[in-house]
Structure formats: C-alpha cells, structure tokens
Design an enzyme around this catalytic site. Structure first.
Site, short mmCIF file in Angstrom:
data_model
loop_
_atom_site.label_atom_id
_atom_site.label_comp_id
_atom_site.label_asym_id
_atom_site.label_seq_id
_atom_site.Cartn_x
_atom_site.Cartn_y
_atom_site.Cartn_z
CG ASP A 31 -2.20 0.79 0.99
OD1 ASP A 31 -3.27 0.16 0.94
OD2 ASP A 31 -2.14 2.04 0.81
CG ASN A 118 -4.01 4.98 -8.24
OD1 ASN A 118 -2.84 4.93 -7.89
ND2 ASN A 118 -4.96 4.26 -7.66
CB THR A 144 -17.94 -1.46 -8.50
OG1 THR A 144 -19.23 -0.88 -8.30
CG2 THR A 144 -17.25 -0.70 -9.60
CB SER A 179 -18.98 8.10 -10.80
OG SER A 179 -18.19 6.95 -10.50
CE1 TYR A 181 -13.82 2.82 -7.90
CE2 TYR A 181 -16.17 3.11 -7.56
CZ TYR A 181 -15.03 2.34 -7.44
OH TYR A 181 -15.11 1.09 -6.87
CG HIS A 182 -19.02 3.49 -10.40
ND1 HIS A 182 -19.41 4.63 -9.73
CD2 HIS A 182 -19.16 2.48 -9.51
CE1 HIS A 182 -19.78 4.31 -8.49
NE2 HIS A 182 -19.64 3.01 -8.33
CE LYS A 185 -13.13 -0.70 -8.87
NZ LYS A 185 -11.84 -1.14 -8.31
CB VAL A 211 -18.31 -3.64 1.73
CG1 VAL A 211 -18.08 -4.67 2.83
CG2 VAL A 211 -17.96 -4.23 0.36
CB THR A 253 -28.66 13.78 4.06
OG1 THR A 253 -27.41 13.17 4.43
CG2 THR A 253 -28.86 15.03 4.89
N1 NAD Z 1 -15.69 -0.83 -0.07
C1 NAD Z 1 -16.67 -1.02 -0.94
O1 NAD Z 1 -17.86 -0.88 -0.59
C2 NAD Z 1 -16.37 -1.42 -2.35
C3 NAD Z 1 -17.43 -1.74 -3.21
C4 NAD Z 1 -17.15 -2.13 -4.51
C5 NAD Z 1 -15.84 -2.20 -4.95
N2 NAD Z 1 -14.83 -1.87 -4.10
C6 NAD Z 1 -13.44 -1.95 -4.59
O2 NAD Z 1 -12.66 -2.71 -3.68
C7 NAD Z 1 -11.34 -2.20 -3.63
C8 NAD Z 1 -10.98 -1.89 -2.19
O3 NAD Z 1 -11.90 -0.92 -1.69
P1 NAD Z 1 -11.76 -0.29 -0.26
O4 NAD Z 1 -13.12 0.15 0.17
O5 NAD Z 1 -10.98 -1.19 0.59
O6 NAD Z 1 -10.93 1.03 -0.58
P2 NAD Z 1 -9.74 1.67 0.25
O7 NAD Z 1 -9.46 2.99 -0.36
O8 NAD Z 1 -10.02 1.64 1.70
O9 NAD Z 1 -8.55 0.66 -0.06
C9 NAD Z 1 -7.79 0.75 -1.22
C10 NAD Z 1 -6.34 0.78 -0.78
O10 NAD Z 1 -5.52 0.80 -1.94
C11 NAD Z 1 -4.46 1.69 -1.73
N3 NAD Z 1 -3.98 2.13 -3.04
C12 NAD Z 1 -4.65 2.84 -3.98
N4 NAD Z 1 -3.84 3.08 -5.02
C13 NAD Z 1 -2.66 2.51 -4.73
C14 NAD Z 1 -1.42 2.43 -5.40
N5 NAD Z 1 -1.23 3.03 -6.57
N6 NAD Z 1 -0.41 1.75 -4.83
C15 NAD Z 1 -0.56 1.16 -3.61
N7 NAD Z 1 -1.71 1.21 -2.91
C16 NAD Z 1 -2.74 1.89 -3.47
C17 NAD Z 1 -5.06 2.81 -0.90
O11 NAD Z 1 -4.08 3.55 -0.19
C18 NAD Z 1 -6.01 2.05 0.02
O12 NAD Z 1 -5.41 1.71 1.24
C19 NAD Z 1 -11.30 -0.99 -4.54
O13 NAD Z 1 -10.78 -1.36 -5.79
C20 NAD Z 1 -12.75 -0.61 -4.66
O14 NAD Z 1 -13.00 0.04 -5.88
C21 NAD Z 1 -15.06 -1.47 -2.81
#
Ligand code: NAD
Length: 382
Positions: A31, A118, A144, A179, A181-182, A185, A211, A253
């Site tokens: 990370d 990224n 997602t 969005s 972001y999406h 994906k 989640v 909200t």
């Molecule tokens: N949490 C949800 O509800 C949810 C739902 C659908 C999809 N996702 C996907 O699951 C994955 C994890 O989600 P999350 O909620 O844990 O997010 P999060 O932001 O808490 O965790 C992602 C981690 O990746 C690290 N990161 C990002 N870019 C990086 C890079 N270039 N090098 C090293 N580390 C990097 C961030 O610092 C972070 O700690 C993501 O891809 C997200 O899109 C999450």
C-alpha cells in the site's frame, strides 16, 4: 497459499490480510497510503484512529502471533510491483489498490486524472507482473456492481448472450457507469479481458456492491485492528453516513427521491467471497465475473432501517430528503443476478436489526470524534 494483497491498508485489504493470515496463508500486503493522503486532503478522515500499516502488522503479530509482510510502495510503479512479485512469488494476487470514491473522481480535472491513471496503471502493472513473473498466478480483481449502472433489463453475471440476425455470441454485459470512478472499473475489466484473450491469464473479476460493517473475527480482538471507517460524503458509503448521522443527531440525508437500489454485503461476506474465488481458481485463459452482493435495498429502505433500529436504542433519528448531488436515476428497475458465489458456497450475513444495532453501538463509542461538517455533499456531478 502465498497471497499478495494490493491495497492492504484499505477498508477491505486490512481485514482480508488478517483473515487469510489467520487461516494459515502466507500474506504480503502492499500500500502507498493513497487513501489516507486523499482523506486528509479532502478533510475526510476516518472516524476511528487506524495505526499505520507497519504498526497494524505489529499489533496483529502481538495479538495472533502471525506475520503479515508489509511493503509501503506504489503499485503504479512497475519496478515496485515487479520486485514484490519476484521476491514473494504469489499464487494469488488480490487487487484492491485503486482510488475507490465516486465523488472524489468527480471533484475536478486533477481528481479525475488521478483516478483514471492510478486505477488503470495499477491494473496494467498487475497484469504485466503476472505475465512476466508468475504466469500461473490467479488475479482476483475487485470490480463494482456500479459498472452495470441501472439498465431497464435484468443484470446478468458479467456476460450477455446476444442474438443478432440469426447468430449468437456471448459478450461482456453492456456497462454504463454513473461516475468516472465506476468508468475506470469498466476499463479495468476490458483491460483484463483483453489480456485473458491474448495471454491466457486466469482472472476473477468480482462485481461488488457497497460493503458495510467493521466486525470480523480478527478485528473484534482489538480496536486498533479495526478497518477504516469513513463517514463523509466523499469516502463514506451511504450506510456509514446514516449510522453516524443517527448517532450525531443529524437527520439522515437521502439524496433525491431515495429510490436508488443497490446490492449490499457485509464485510464478513467480502472475506468469504474473495476466499471462495481464491479456493476455486479459474482455468488459464478465463475471465470469471461474479456479482458480489447478498441483498438489495433502496436508499429509503436503508434510512428507514437505521431510523427504526436507532429509535429503538433511544436515539432521536429523523430522515430528510436533500437535492441529489449526483446524476442518477432515483427510481428504476433493478434485478441483478447473483447466484455464482452462492453456488460456490457463500453463506450470507444479512443486514438484520442486530447487525445495524451492533454498528450503531460501535459508532457510539467514537461519538466525540464525529465532525458533522464532513457529511453533507461537497461534490456535485455538474
Ligand atoms: N468498499 C466497498 O464498498 C467497495 C465496493 C465495490 C468495490 N470496491 C473496490 O474494492 C477495492 C478496495 O476498496 P476499499 O473500500 O478497501 O478502498 P480503500 O481505499 O479503503 O482501499 C484501497 C487501498 O488501496 C491503496 N492504493 C490505492 N492506489 C494505490 C497504489 N497506486 N499503490 C498502492 N496502494 C494503493 C489505498 O491507499 C487504500 O489503502 C477498490 O478497488 C474498490 O473500488 C469497494
């Protein structure tokens, strides 16, 4: 198994690391703290304090006696990821390392560029590191449910058979994200599918819904092991915002009419789903897509649930509709299929009243740290 978790400091990454170490796997996490930096930059810090990744690993070692290997490094840097692959030799890589906030991706040009570069660069680097250093490695990638959008027909699991002028073929299900972001994906999925076709990778792309939850077998042992809990408008999910609003005495909200339906799942089920994917790898040259959620709720239903449980606990919870900062349908058809993970053995933990009460109780413990200025929408789609 040797399990490499990219994004191991994140909301999902850290509980995954502990859970799989607990099951006897050898776990390495990478990370670069992107999430922590962006949270500070946008005044969106998490509710509970989270020790840094090295400290978390040490705390975990003192609690459970197990080692989680940590690498503080950027997955957009190919040399970093390449070195980790060479030294650790993963049999499975779980790719969470992305910028995961839809509102963040919609702030301005810089946030759009960061999200796009990224997310796609990390995915491209994972693909190349696997091809060059670990061709047998199973890539488990978090996509997602938002990739599909809200089409007016049933959502299948990844693929759709199209019949055209008497001929048929399976294509990736049409995707129309809401969005940037999406959209990254969607592009990730296309990138993976391209390299599966041309280079025979083995990939599972998990189309996950939002989640919720903080409790896992491992995080329950010490609050310093809790996952990140963001409750702001940028990094917080709707569930987290409602929980914190209920505790802080701020009306929940609801954006617009509140008829936006999505598929949700408990953090415990994310851990199960990823493990099921890991224990049932796909053949080389296959892209398996699984829809990862256990139940659907509209925003109104969620708000009502939190109000009912909160009021039952003596909180004074109200609901208020506000102008929707997003461009999305506020009433729509939604019928996504999700049998793949159930067929693999998923045993869902549903969002019962007890589960909501347990989350409210945890937030109550940190009530003094709530900053009400972070919750209302600060980012608009247009
Ligand atoms: N949490 C949800 O509800 C949810 C739902 C659908 C999809 N996702 C996907 O699951 C994955 C994890 O989600 P999350 O909620 O844990 O997010 P999060 O932001 O808490 O965790 C992602 C981690 O990746 C690290 N990161 C990002 N870019 C990086 C890079 N270039 N090098 C090293 N580390 C990097 C961030 O610092 C972070 O700690 C993501 O891809 C997200 O899109 C999450």
């Amino acid at each position: 198994m040797r399990v490499l978790i990219l994004g191991g400091d994140g909301y999902l990454g850290w509980p995954t690391a502990m859970a799989y170490a607990n099951k006897g796997h050898e776990v390495c996490v990478v990370d670069n703290y992107l999430r922590r930096h962006l949270a500070v930059a946008t005044s969106s810090e998490a509710l509970m304090p989270n020790p840094n990744l090295n400290d978390r690993a040490e705390i975990w070692k003192s609690v459970a006696g197990e080692t989680i290997w940590t690498v503080i490094g950027d997955c957009t840097d190919y040399r970093t990821i390449s070195d980790v692959f060479k030294s650790f030799g993963p049999e499975v890589v779980i790719h969470y390392a992305e910028q995961p906030s839809a509102p963040y991706s919609m702030i301005d040009f810089d946030s759009a560029r960061l999200t796009l570069s990224n997310n796609l660069e990390t995915t491209l680097n994972v693909i190349w590191a696997v091809m060059e250093h670990a061709p047998e490695c199973h890539i488990i990638k978090l996509g997602t449910m938002g990739e599909y959008g809200t089409p007016n027909i049933d959502i299948e699991e990844g693929w759709l058979e199209v019949e055209h002028k008497g001929r048929k073929q399976n294509f990736l299900y049409p995707r129309q994200a809401g969005s940037l972001y999406h959209t990254t994906k969607v592009l990730d999925t296309d990138l993976l599918w391209f390299y599966v076709r041309t280079h025979g990778l083995r990939v599972t792309d998990l189309m996950q819904g939002p989640v919720y939850g903080l409790s896992t077998e491992e995080s329950d042992q010490d609050d310093r092991l809790l996952p990140n809990f963001h409750y702001d408008d940028i990094f917080g999910t709707v569930v987290n915002r409602f929980l914190v609003q209920a505790v802080a005495g701020i009306p929940l909200t609801v954006y617009g009419k509140g008829g936006q339906v999505r598929g949700y799942l408990n953090l415990k089920d994310t851990l199960q789903c990823v493990e099921l994917a890991m224990n049932n790898p796909v053949e080389k040259g296959s892209l398996r897509i699984l829809n990862q959620f256990t139940e659907t709720f509209s925003v109104n239903e969620l708000a009502e649930k939190v109000r009912r449980v909160g009021n039952g606990m003596g909180l004074d919870v109200e609901i208020k509709s506000i102008e929707n900062p997003r461009k999305e349908l506020e009433e729509h058809y939604y019928n996504p299929q999700h049998s793949g993970l159930l067929d693999l053995g998923l045993e869902p933990h549903y969002m019962t009243d007890d589960v909501v009460a347990e989350m409210l109780e945890k937030v109550l413990e940190y009530k003094d740290r709530i900053d009400g200025r972070k919750i209302l929408p600060r980012v608009r789609w247009s």
